[in-house]
Scaffold this motif. Structure first.
Motif, mmCIF file in Angstrom:
data_model
loop_
_atom_site.group_PDB
_atom_site.id
_atom_site.type_symbol
_atom_site.label_atom_id
_atom_site.label_comp_id
_atom_site.label_asym_id
_atom_site.label_seq_id
_atom_site.Cartn_x
_atom_site.Cartn_y
_atom_site.Cartn_z
ATOM 1 N N GLN A 1 0.104 -1.221 0.031
ATOM 2 C CA GLN A 1 -0.356 -0.282 0.317
ATOM 3 C C GLN A 1 1.096 1.229 -0.244
ATOM 4 O OE1 GLN A 1 -1.951 -0.843 3.570
ATOM 5 N NE2 GLN A 1 -3.739 -1.985 2.311
ATOM 6 N N ALA A 2 0.094 2.436 0.184
ATOM 7 C CA ALA A 2 0.860 3.672 0.072
ATOM 8 C C ALA A 2 1.820 3.909 1.272
ATOM 9 C CB ALA A 2 -0.127 4.672 0.132
ATOM 10 N N GLU A 3 3.124 4.606 1.620
ATOM 11 C CA GLU A 3 3.765 5.046 2.229
ATOM 12 C C GLU A 3 4.038 4.385 3.048
ATOM 13 O OE1 GLU A 3 1.542 7.296 4.478
ATOM 14 O OE2 GLU A 3 0.837 8.689 2.569
ATOM 15 N N GLY A 4 4.672 2.474 2.736
ATOM 16 C CA GLY A 4 5.266 1.844 2.562
ATOM 17 C C GLY A 4 4.769 0.777 3.740
ATOM 18 N N ALA A 5 3.366 0.677 3.814
ATOM 19 C CA ALA A 5 2.760 -0.385 4.698
ATOM 20 C C ALA A 5 2.060 -1.581 3.951
ATOM 21 C CB ALA A 5 1.254 0.320 5.295
ATOM 22 N N VAL A 6 2.245 -2.542 3.573
ATOM 23 C CA VAL A 6 1.676 -4.133 3.597
ATOM 24 C C VAL A 6 0.783 -4.505 4.432
ATOM 25 C CG1 VAL A 6 2.173 -6.541 2.777
ATOM 26 C CG2 VAL A 6 4.038 -4.442 2.006
ATOM 27 N N GLU A 7 -0.482 -4.933 3.781
ATOM 28 C CA GLU A 7 -1.126 -5.731 4.407
ATOM 29 C C GLU A 7 -0.759 -6.550 3.949
ATOM 30 O OE1 GLU A 7 -6.083 -5.138 4.533
ATOM 31 O OE2 GLU A 7 -5.457 -4.536 2.945
ATOM 32 N N ILE A 8 -1.371 -7.635 5.177
ATOM 33 C CA ILE A 8 -1.974 -9.070 5.256
ATOM 34 C C ILE A 8 -3.360 -9.127 4.547
ATOM 35 C CG2 ILE A 8 -2.184 -11.459 6.268
ATOM 36 C CD1 ILE A 8 0.751 -10.886 8.125
ATOM 37 N N VAL A 9 -4.384 -9.174 3.376
ATOM 38 C CA VAL A 9 -5.483 -9.348 3.327
ATOM 39 C C VAL A 9 -6.242 -10.275 3.200
ATOM 40 C CG1 VAL A 9 -7.052 -9.011 1.774
ATOM 41 C CG2 VAL A 9 -4.442 -7.729 1.218
ATOM 42 N N TYR A 10 -5.475 -11.407 3.341
ATOM 43 C CA TYR A 10 -5.887 -12.971 3.858
ATOM 44 C C TYR A 10 -4.854 -13.660 4.365
ATOM 45 C CZ TYR A 10 -10.328 -11.737 2.336
ATOM 46 O OH TYR A 10 -11.765 -10.902 2.092
ATOM 47 N N PHE A 11 -5.092 -14.997 5.333
ATOM 48 C CA PHE A 11 -4.419 -15.648 5.545
ATOM 49 C C PHE A 11 -5.133 -16.673 6.452
ATOM 50 C CE2 PHE A 11 -2.434 -18.021 9.385
ATOM 51 C CZ PHE A 11 -1.264 -18.096 9.284
ATOM 52 N N GLY A 12 -4.920 -18.053 5.802
ATOM 53 C CA GLY A 12 -5.952 -18.449 6.521
ATOM 54 C C GLY A 12 -5.420 -20.116 5.861
ATOM 55 N N LEU A 13 -5.851 -21.635 6.415
ATOM 56 C CA LEU A 13 -5.870 -22.968 6.225
ATOM 57 C C LEU A 13 -7.221 -23.699 6.056
ATOM 58 C CD1 LEU A 13 -3.049 -23.589 8.196
ATOM 59 C CD2 LEU A 13 -2.612 -23.315 6.698
ATOM 60 N N LEU A 14 -6.705 -24.874 5.024
ATOM 61 C CA LEU A 14 -7.276 -25.412 4.431
ATOM 62 C C LEU A 14 -8.475 -26.149 5.702
ATOM 63 C CD1 LEU A 14 -6.460 -25.078 2.197
ATOM 64 C CD2 LEU A 14 -8.181 -26.896 0.722
ATOM 65 N N PRO A 15 -9.398 -26.463 6.411
ATOM 66 C CA PRO A 15 -9.810 -27.174 7.929
ATOM 67 C C PRO A 15 -8.939 -27.917 8.017
ATOM 68 C CG PRO A 15 -12.206 -26.358 6.654
ATOM 69 C CD PRO A 15 -10.862 -26.437 5.707
ATOM 70 N N VAL A 16 -8.288 -29.082 7.471
ATOM 71 C CA VAL A 16 -7.993 -30.816 7.762
ATOM 72 C C VAL A 16 -6.760 -29.788 7.691
ATOM 73 C CG1 VAL A 16 -7.741 -30.798 5.039
ATOM 74 C CG2 VAL A 16 -7.826 -32.589 6.904
ATOM 75 N N PHE A 17 -6.174 -29.147 7.512
ATOM 76 C CA PHE A 17 -4.937 -28.374 7.977
ATOM 77 C C PHE A 17 -4.098 -28.158 9.321
ATOM 78 C CE2 PHE A 17 -4.926 -29.783 3.500
ATOM 79 C CZ PHE A 17 -4.108 -30.274 3.200
#
Length: 184
Positions: free
Chosen positions: A96-112
């Motif tokens: 993103q602007a001004e040196g920010a980075v967003e972790i927009v989505y993160f996750g695992l499939l249920p079995v993992f």
């Protein structure tokens, strides 16, 4: 019946904030690979497979063209964890602007879930976020990595974020209206 949802916003402000996870045992065969070719079909599969049981819905209606446009933006990266060749989860980063980075989505499939893959994937993705912003023309070096999670997310999400060195910087509470009754 209405539902109260608490959203927590967390951040790191230095690469030194990252506390890497120990990771799964080598015999699990976990590896993390960047999905370098933007693929709306694959990204939609990951989104639906990871978020299906925790009510991720905001992207389900996206048409193919919107997925393609989003994935083709400079500074958007998707990293996928595989266990012995099977997709186990993903992390999506957006510079993103001004040196920010967003972790927009993160996750695992249920079995993992519960197999020490989440800590490894979050550690790897966060490290990538710290060097992401400065690699794109016109973007400043990364000064901040942030994300949000909510009370509808998996029960271990907040603990994983905090163990990786993320700190809380804001909290919001929203009441969602009740779902309409069938036939109304």
């Amino acid at each position: 019946m209405s539902n109260t949802v608490t959203t927590w916003y967390l951040e790191q402000t230095s690469p030194d904030d990252l506390v890497p996870a120990a990771g799964p045992p080598a015999e699990q065969g976990v590896r993390i690979v960047r999905a370098e070719v933007p693929s709306p079909e694959f990204s939609r599969f990951l989104y639906a497979a990871v978020g299906g049981d925790i009510l991720w819905t905001d992207r389900l209606e996206w048409p193919h063209a919107r997925w393609a446009e989003h994935l083709g933006q400079p500074g958007v990266e998707t990293w996928v964890a595989y266990e012995r060749g099977t997709p186990a989860g993903f992390i999506e980063l957006a510079a993103q602007a001004e040196g920010a980075v967003e972790i927009v989505y993160f996750g695992l499939l249920p079995v993992f879930r519960g197999r020490r893959i989440g800590g490894e994937l979050l550690s790897y993705g966060t490290a990538r976020a710290w060097d992401l912003a400065g690699r794109w023309p016109g973007r400043a070096e990364t000064k901040r990595v942030w994300l949000h999670t909510c009370s509808d997310d998996g029960p271990y999400a907040m603990d994983n974020y905090r163990r990786r060195g993320f700190r809380l910087f804001d909290t919001t509470v929203a009441v969602t209206p009740p779902a309409p009754a069938p036939g109304s």
